[in-house]
Motif scaffolding. Structure first.
Motif: not given
Length: 235
Positions: A44, A48, A60, A65-68, A73-75, A77-78
């Protein structure tokens, strides 16, 4: 043309066909990159940071989905994506740095009919227009067709996404049509462009991929000497 006992045209018989296995591999090694099974905790942060290299958020636009706005938030999602077997997600690892620089997935996995789709291509500026972006496709094609034995690999994208459509053609996929009003993505209508590559077609293109990825096709700055499609045109 093959006719059955009623005089009706029918498809080619496939007496040896057996259902294939879903993707399970954890790592696929290449010259310039490797594909690792996505792990939110390992990948992540570097993913990122790689996406932060973009000047804006245009990468994106056509994704669902995204942007983060934060690493957390990105973690999060992953974590959700990594727990799924379909799509089966990979992180793209730059062999030179060991950092994750993009993601890609195998999805809509149909083992009975031997059909699978490549999607969720999210490439950071660190891998765009590099040998890695093409090698990712070469590695997946080899795995899908030669290791697993699928008959058909699909590529779908927003019909307005010109770069994705151009990439599909460059990689040897054939355009098959537009599915109108197929999805609602980020509150917008999406007409979907469909492309596909068959196992028999990849057998012909395989040598071209290998020739394009050879070290002598790149200059000292890492720029290609010949285009991928130039190798496809050679018998």
């Amino acid at each position: 043309m093959k006719l059955n006992e009623f005089g009706q045209p029918v498809g080619e018989a496939l007496p040896e066909w057996q259902p294939v296995e879903p993707p399970t591999i954890s790592c696929i090694e290449g010259k310039y990159c490797r594909l690792e099974r996505l792990d939110a905790h390992r990948h992540a942060e570097s993913l990122y940071q790689a996406f932060q290299q973009s000047e804006d958020e245009r990468n994106w636009t056509y994704l669902p989905y995204g942007p983060f706005t934060s690493l957390q938030d990105y973690r999060d999602f992953l974590v959700g994506m990594a727990n799924k077997s379909d799509p089966y997600q990979f992180a793209v690892i730059d062999s030179a740095t060991g950092n994750a620089v993009g993601t890609v997935a195998l999805m809509r996995i149909d083992v009975t009919n031997g059909v699978i789709e490549v999607g969720h291509l999210v490439y950071s500026p660190l891998m765009q227009r590099t040998a890695m972006s093409t090698e990712v496709m070469s590695l997946l094609l080899e795995y899908v067709f030669f290791t697993l034995g699928y008959r058909r690999l699909e590529w779908k994208c927003d019909s307005l996404n010109a770069p994705s459509r151009a990439a599909a053609v460059r990689f040897g996929f054939t355009f098959e049509g537009i599915f109108r009003q197929m999805l609602v993505t980020q509150g917008r209508n999406r007409d979907t462009a469909w492309y596909a590559l068959l196992d028999s077609e990849y057998s012909r293109l395989r040598v071209g991929y290998q020739a394009w990825l050879a070290p002598d096709n790149f200059d000292a700055a890492g720029m290609q000497m010949q285009r991928l499609t130039d190798f496809f045109d050679v018998d």
